[in-house]
Design a protein around this motif. Structure first.
Motif, short mmCIF file in Angstrom:
data_model
loop_
_atom_site.label_atom_id
_atom_site.label_comp_id
_atom_site.label_asym_id
_atom_site.label_seq_id
_atom_site.Cartn_x
_atom_site.Cartn_y
_atom_site.Cartn_z
N ALA A 133 71.58 57.30 -0.98
CA ALA A 133 72.88 56.96 -0.39
C ALA A 133 72.69 56.37 0.99
O ALA A 133 71.78 56.79 1.74
CB ALA A 133 73.78 58.19 -0.30
N GLU A 134 73.51 55.38 1.31
CA GLU A 134 73.43 54.72 2.62
C GLU A 134 74.85 54.34 3.07
O GLU A 134 75.63 53.81 2.27
CB GLU A 134 72.56 53.47 2.54
CG GLU A 134 72.39 52.76 3.86
CD GLU A 134 71.51 51.51 3.73
OE1 GLU A 134 71.42 50.75 4.70
OE2 GLU A 134 70.92 51.33 2.63
N LYS A 135 75.16 54.60 4.31
CA LYS A 135 76.50 54.29 4.82
C LYS A 135 76.56 52.83 5.26
O LYS A 135 75.68 52.35 5.99
CB LYS A 135 76.86 55.20 5.99
CG LYS A 135 78.35 55.17 6.33
CD LYS A 135 78.75 56.30 7.26
CE LYS A 135 80.25 56.36 7.42
NZ LYS A 135 80.67 57.48 8.30
N GLU A 136 77.59 52.12 4.81
CA GLU A 136 77.74 50.71 5.16
C GLU A 136 78.55 50.56 6.44
O GLU A 136 79.18 51.51 6.93
CB GLU A 136 78.45 49.97 4.00
CG GLU A 136 77.65 50.01 2.70
CD GLU A 136 78.38 49.27 1.58
OE1 GLU A 136 79.61 49.20 1.63
OE2 GLU A 136 77.68 48.76 0.67
N LEU A 137 78.54 49.33 7.01
CA LEU A 137 79.26 49.07 8.25
C LEU A 137 80.76 49.28 8.09
O LEU A 137 81.47 49.63 9.03
CB LEU A 137 78.98 47.64 8.72
CG LEU A 137 77.53 47.34 9.14
CD1 LEU A 137 77.39 45.86 9.50
CD2 LEU A 137 77.14 48.22 10.32
N SER A 138 81.28 49.05 6.89
CA SER A 138 82.71 49.20 6.62
C SER A 138 83.14 50.66 6.59
O SER A 138 84.33 50.96 6.57
CB SER A 138 83.06 48.55 5.29
OG SER A 138 82.37 49.19 4.21
N GLY A 139 82.17 51.60 6.58
CA GLY A 139 82.49 53.02 6.49
C GLY A 139 82.34 53.58 5.10
O GLY A 139 82.38 54.80 4.91
N SER A 140 82.18 52.71 4.08
CA SER A 140 81.98 53.17 2.71
C SER A 140 80.54 53.65 2.52
O SER A 140 79.64 53.28 3.29
CB SER A 140 82.29 52.03 1.73
OG SER A 140 83.62 51.60 1.86
N TRP A 141 80.34 54.45 1.47
CA TRP A 141 78.99 54.91 1.13
C TRP A 141 78.49 54.15 -0.09
O TRP A 141 79.21 54.04 -1.09
CB TRP A 141 79.01 56.41 0.85
CG TRP A 141 79.02 57.24 2.09
CD1 TRP A 141 80.11 57.73 2.74
CD2 TRP A 141 77.88 57.68 2.84
NE1 TRP A 141 79.74 58.44 3.85
CE2 TRP A 141 78.36 58.43 3.94
CE3 TRP A 141 76.50 57.52 2.70
CZ2 TRP A 141 77.53 59.02 4.88
CZ3 TRP A 141 75.67 58.10 3.64
CH2 TRP A 141 76.17 58.84 4.71
N HIS A 142 77.28 53.63 0.00
CA HIS A 142 76.65 52.93 -1.10
C HIS A 142 75.64 53.85 -1.77
O HIS A 142 74.71 54.36 -1.13
CB HIS A 142 75.96 51.65 -0.60
CG HIS A 142 75.21 50.93 -1.68
ND1 HIS A 142 73.87 50.67 -1.62
CD2 HIS A 142 75.63 50.42 -2.87
CE1 HIS A 142 73.47 50.03 -2.70
NE2 HIS A 142 74.53 49.87 -3.48
N PHE A 143 75.83 54.09 -3.08
CA PHE A 143 74.95 54.99 -3.83
C PHE A 143 74.12 54.18 -4.83
O PHE A 143 74.61 53.21 -5.42
CB PHE A 143 75.77 56.03 -4.60
CG PHE A 143 76.49 57.00 -3.71
CD1 PHE A 143 75.89 58.19 -3.32
CD2 PHE A 143 77.78 56.73 -3.26
CE1 PHE A 143 76.55 59.09 -2.50
CE2 PHE A 143 78.45 57.62 -2.44
CZ PHE A 143 77.83 58.81 -2.05
N VAL A 144 72.89 54.61 -5.03
CA VAL A 144 72.00 54.06 -6.06
C VAL A 144 71.55 55.22 -6.93
O VAL A 144 70.86 56.13 -6.46
CB VAL A 144 70.79 53.34 -5.45
CG1 VAL A 144 69.89 52.81 -6.56
CG2 VAL A 144 71.24 52.20 -4.54
N PHE A 145 71.95 55.18 -8.21
CA PHE A 145 71.56 56.21 -9.18
C PHE A 145 70.67 55.52 -10.21
O PHE A 145 71.10 54.63 -10.92
CB PHE A 145 72.81 56.79 -9.87
CG PHE A 145 72.54 57.98 -10.73
CD1 PHE A 145 72.86 59.26 -10.29
CD2 PHE A 145 71.95 57.84 -11.98
CE1 PHE A 145 72.61 60.37 -11.09
CE2 PHE A 145 71.69 58.94 -12.78
CZ PHE A 145 72.02 60.21 -12.33
#
Length: 468
Positions: free
Chosen positions: A388-400
């Motif tokens: 998981a990594e937090k994006e600049l927009s505030g959303s969280w990007h997940f890779v499963f």
């Protein structure tokens, strides 16, 4: 009797207001201009009166001085009269029989002059001379008299005091231009409203909207709005048809999916009931299979219920602060036994607390379904990775992702379809409902995110998605 359209009622109503305004403006302007010209004429006569008063100064009243001044400052038809404080005429350049003059103390212009210093009267009949006059009187305090000048109110004076008519023609011309512009604008409005009325009637009766009446709207903002309304309606109709088709397919798929476990349960139970001599071991085996099929039915009904909530009742779901890291750790514990049986390693490279605003049950469904899918179909001895990594927009990007067998490229675009299975026989054998990844996608969309699936170059599936 045919009713006037909205556009025509608006046109005639607005035109009536224009006409009323124009008439009131013309009347007001005429009165104002007439008052202005009267004031100018009164100022001219007042100026004459003051100059004549200055000539007399503080000296004794002298008819000769007055007569000379009137002669030297000649104004055609001008009448000059001096009146004392008792209202008696003591001088008049037109008549000399002063004893025959009536008392002037109550004359309007004289009374105003004594009271205010000056006064005038318009178009009053003279009791001394025949005809109407315009009177302007001024009080001379130095000689205690009122000097009054008058001009005959004849055609020439009436014409000079009449308001200029040019602005009337200008007002009429402006009204005509505005009326034409208004008619042009309201005609377009009326055309749009008429077409929208046709659209509403046909939509209400379920008739076709592909007609010439609705083919083209005027090229303006109103036309664009009208076209947009019709396009939105058609799009909604298509969406409704697609939803109906989807529901029909879903009903068929549900019936098909329910048919298999129900038939299996029914078959096992019939065998048990019809064969009284069946061994205890076989009876237990059949009952275990019935139980397994009932669990499959329960999972199927639960998944269908979840999808219905995502489709129809998203507004009723309560959003709260959800700790995603805690949910993933919980799923890891719940599936530990299954992963141990299949020699699967679970790695979650996550921050300590990932908090998002969402529906707890739906977020749990996302990661649980992805985990169950990997356990069931990726193969044995694989590794499941979650990052998981937090994006600049505030959303969280997940890779499963996993490093399992993956799927053929032709299946990737359809993995999120309801009841779609890469290997139908194997999926049913594993107890899958065919709805898990459909729930994942809808739950991600519910939280304002997007999701994509791809095959990893080194093997296995990878799901990339965001949660706002």
């Amino acid at each position: 009797m045919r009713k006037l359209t909205v556009g025509k009622r608006l046109f005639w109503g607005t035109l009536s207001l224009f006409l009323i305004f124009a008439v009131l403006f013309i009347v007001f302007q005429q009165q104002r201009e007439k008052e202005y010209k009267v004031e100018m004429l009164n100022l001219k006569l007042q100026d004459y009166n003051h100059r004549l008063g200055e000539l007399l100064g503080d000296s004794l009243f002298s008819e000769n001085k007055i007569a000379v001044y009137v002669k030297n400052h000649y104004i055609q038809h001008l009448r000059v009269t001096f009146i004392d404080m008792k209202g008696r005429v003591v001088y008049d350049n037109r008549r000399k029989d002063y004893k025959n003059f009536s008392n002037h103390l109550n004359r309007k212009e004289v009374a105003e002059a004594i009271k205010k210093g000056n006064g005038f009267d318009i178009s009053r009949e003279s009791n001394t001379l025949q005809g109407s006059f315009f009177y302007s009187a001024t009080y001379l305090p130095q000689c205690k008299m009122v000097i009054r000048t008058a001009l005959p109110y004849d055609d020439d004076l009436s014409q000079s005091l009449r308001a200029d008519q040019h602005y009337i023609w200008f007002a009429l011309f402006t009204m005509t231009v505005l009326s034409l512009m208004l008619y042009r604008f309201i005609s377009r409005l009326d055309s749009n409203i008429r077409k929208l009325h046709i659209f509403a009637q046909r939509a209400d009766h379920g008739e076709s909207l592909e007609t010439e009446d609705l083919a083209q709207f005027p090229d303006d903002e109103l036309g664009e709005i009208s076209e947009s309304i019709i396009k939105i309606y058609k799009r909604l109709q298509r969406t409704k048809e697609e939803q109906n088709e989807l529901k029909r397919q879903l009903t068929q798929n549900v019936a098909h999916e329910l048919k298999t476990p129900v038939a299996s349960i029914q078959g096992y139970l019939e065998t048990i009931m019809e064969n009284g001599n069946i061994s205890e071991q076989m009876r237990k085996q059949f009952l275990e299979r019935c139980y397994a099929q009932s669990k499959r039915l329960t999972s199927l009904l639960r998944d269908i219920s979840t999808l219905n909530r995502l489709d129809d009742a998203t507004g009723l779901m309560e959003f709260e602060k959800v700790d995603v890291t805690a949910i993933i750790r919980q799923i890891e514990k719940e599936t530990a036994l299954q992963m141990e049986e299949r020699h699967i390693t679970f790695r979650a490279d996550l921050p300590e607390h990932i908090e998002i605003n969402g529906a707890h049950g739906m977020i749990y469904s996302i990661f649980r379904n992805l985990t169950d899918n990997a356990i069931a179909y990726a193969g044995e001895g694989i590794t499941i990775d979650i990052r998981a990594e937090k994006e600049l927009s505030g959303s969280w990007h997940f890779v499963f992702s996993d490093n399992g067998v993956g799927v053929e490229r032709k299946h990737l675009d359809r993995l999120f379809e309801r009841f779609y299975r890469v290997d139908k026989g194997r999926s049913r054998k594993m107890g899958g409902t065919g709805l898990g990844l459909a729930i994942v996608k809808n739950a991600v969309l519910l939280h304002g995110g997007t999701i994509e699936v791809s095959n990893k170059p080194t093997g296995g599936l990878q799901f990339d998605f965001t949660l706002a």
